[in-house]
Design a protein around this motif. Structure first.
Motif, PDB file in Angstrom:
ATOM      1  N   LEU A 188     -15.788-126.032 -48.373  1.00 34.46           N
ATOM      2  CA  LEU A 188     -14.992-127.002 -49.129  1.00 34.46           C
ATOM      3  C   LEU A 188     -14.675-128.227 -48.281  1.00 34.46           C
ATOM      4  O   LEU A 188     -14.558-128.144 -47.055  1.00 34.46           O
ATOM      5  CB  LEU A 188     -13.679-126.362 -49.594  1.00 34.46           C
ATOM      6  CG  LEU A 188     -13.768-125.198 -50.561  1.00 34.46           C
ATOM      7  CD1 LEU A 188     -12.391-124.614 -50.795  1.00 34.46           C
ATOM      8  CD2 LEU A 188     -14.383-125.640 -51.874  1.00 34.46           C
ATOM      9  N   ARG A 232      -9.923-130.687 -50.608  1.00 35.68           N
ATOM     10  CA  ARG A 232      -9.996-129.594 -51.585  1.00 35.68           C
ATOM     11  C   ARG A 232      -9.495-128.290 -50.970  1.00 35.68           C
ATOM     12  O   ARG A 232      -8.864-127.480 -51.640  1.00 35.68           O
ATOM     13  CB  ARG A 232     -11.427-129.446 -52.082  1.00 35.68           C
ATOM     14  CG  ARG A 232     -11.522-128.643 -53.350  1.00 35.68           C
ATOM     15  CD  ARG A 232     -12.949-128.567 -53.847  1.00 35.68           C
ATOM     16  NE  ARG A 232     -13.492-129.825 -54.288  1.00 35.68           N
ATOM     17  CZ  ARG A 232     -13.443-130.285 -55.533  1.00 35.68           C
ATOM     18  NH1 ARG A 232     -12.849-129.572 -56.462  1.00 35.68           N
ATOM     19  NH2 ARG A 232     -13.992-131.425 -55.856  1.00 35.68           N
ATOM     20  N   ARG A 233      -9.762-128.081 -49.700  1.00 40.84           N
ATOM     21  CA  ARG A 233      -9.283-126.891 -49.003  1.00 40.84           C
ATOM     22  C   ARG A 233      -7.752-126.872 -48.969  1.00 40.84           C
ATOM     23  O   ARG A 233      -7.125-125.849 -49.228  1.00 40.84           O
ATOM     24  CB  ARG A 233      -9.840-126.858 -47.583  1.00 40.84           C
ATOM     25  CG  ARG A 233      -9.548-125.599 -46.847  1.00 40.84           C
ATOM     26  CD  ARG A 233     -10.239-125.516 -45.491  1.00 40.84           C
ATOM     27  NE  ARG A 233     -11.256-126.525 -45.294  1.00 40.84           N
ATOM     28  CZ  ARG A 233     -11.341-127.309 -44.210  1.00 40.84           C
ATOM     29  NH1 ARG A 233     -10.474-127.196 -43.242  1.00 40.84           N
ATOM     30  NH2 ARG A 233     -12.303-128.195 -44.090  1.00 40.84           N
ATOM     31  N   GLU A 284      -9.416-127.235 -57.711  1.00 44.05           N
ATOM     32  CA  GLU A 284     -10.231-126.291 -56.962  1.00 44.05           C
ATOM     33  C   GLU A 284     -11.645-126.251 -57.511  1.00 44.05           C
ATOM     34  O   GLU A 284     -11.964-126.930 -58.479  1.00 44.05           O
ATOM     35  CB  GLU A 284      -9.583-124.911 -56.996  1.00 44.05           C
ATOM     36  CG  GLU A 284      -8.278-124.914 -56.263  1.00 44.05           C
ATOM     37  CD  GLU A 284      -7.735-123.552 -56.053  1.00 44.05           C
ATOM     38  OE1 GLU A 284      -8.521-122.606 -55.957  1.00 44.05           O
ATOM     39  OE2 GLU A 284      -6.511-123.432 -55.972  1.00 44.05           O
TER      40      GLU A 284
END
Length: 157
Positions: free
Chosen positions: A62, A66-67, A129
């Motif tokens: 990712l 986004r992580r 996500e």
């Protein structure tokens, strides 16, 4: 027959304690309701477990933002689930709402708005996500709503 004053007071105290205990136990839900609540919360708990497991596997793939969103969504979802369990147990302990009326005072009152906001924040963050983790967290939010509704329906007389 003569009774010592201490015996009369002891009898009055016992009677008062028994009456107070009966009144406090009058509104509490049966033990089966608490067991059903625990069993129902296994569903969102399991979804969170698998979302965390999937996130730990795909974390390196990712992007950084986004992580962070994924970890924040998972963390807030766990906090929201714990708060929902506490809210429901407190609400049931305060008498629930067996006739559609308001339950007695308890910790459930101040937790209500916080619970709703954490649920909504986790839901919004889960939209950012990717892949299976998104589906698991969206499923978690649906299961939280269904668990809440099932507990409400089960506690009716």
């Amino acid at each position: 027959m003569y009774r010592a004053p201490t015996q009369e007071k002891d009898g009055e105290v016992d009677s008062l304690l028994r009456r107070e205990l009966n009144v406090s136990m009058q509104f509490e839900q049966p033990t089966g309701m608490y067991i059903a609540t625990g069993v129902l919360f296994l569903i969102p708990g399991t979804l969170l477990f698998f979302a965390g497991k999937n996130l730990s596997r795909t974390e390196s793939a990712l992007s950084r933002w986004r992580r962070y969103f994924s970890m924040a969504a998972l963390f807030i979802a766990v906090i929201s689930t714990i708060m929902n369990v506490v809210w429901n147990v407190s609400w049931l302990y305060s008498g629930g709402s067996p006739h559609g009326m308001r339950a007695g005072p308890g910790i459930w009152e101040p937790l209500g708005p916080i619970l709703v906001w954490t649920l909504l924040i986790a839901l919004v963050l889960s939209v950012f996500e990717k892949g299976k983790t998104r589906m698991l967290l969206l499923g978690w939010s649906v299961s939280m709503y269904l668990v809440f509704q099932l507990i409400y329906m089960l506690q009716f007389d």
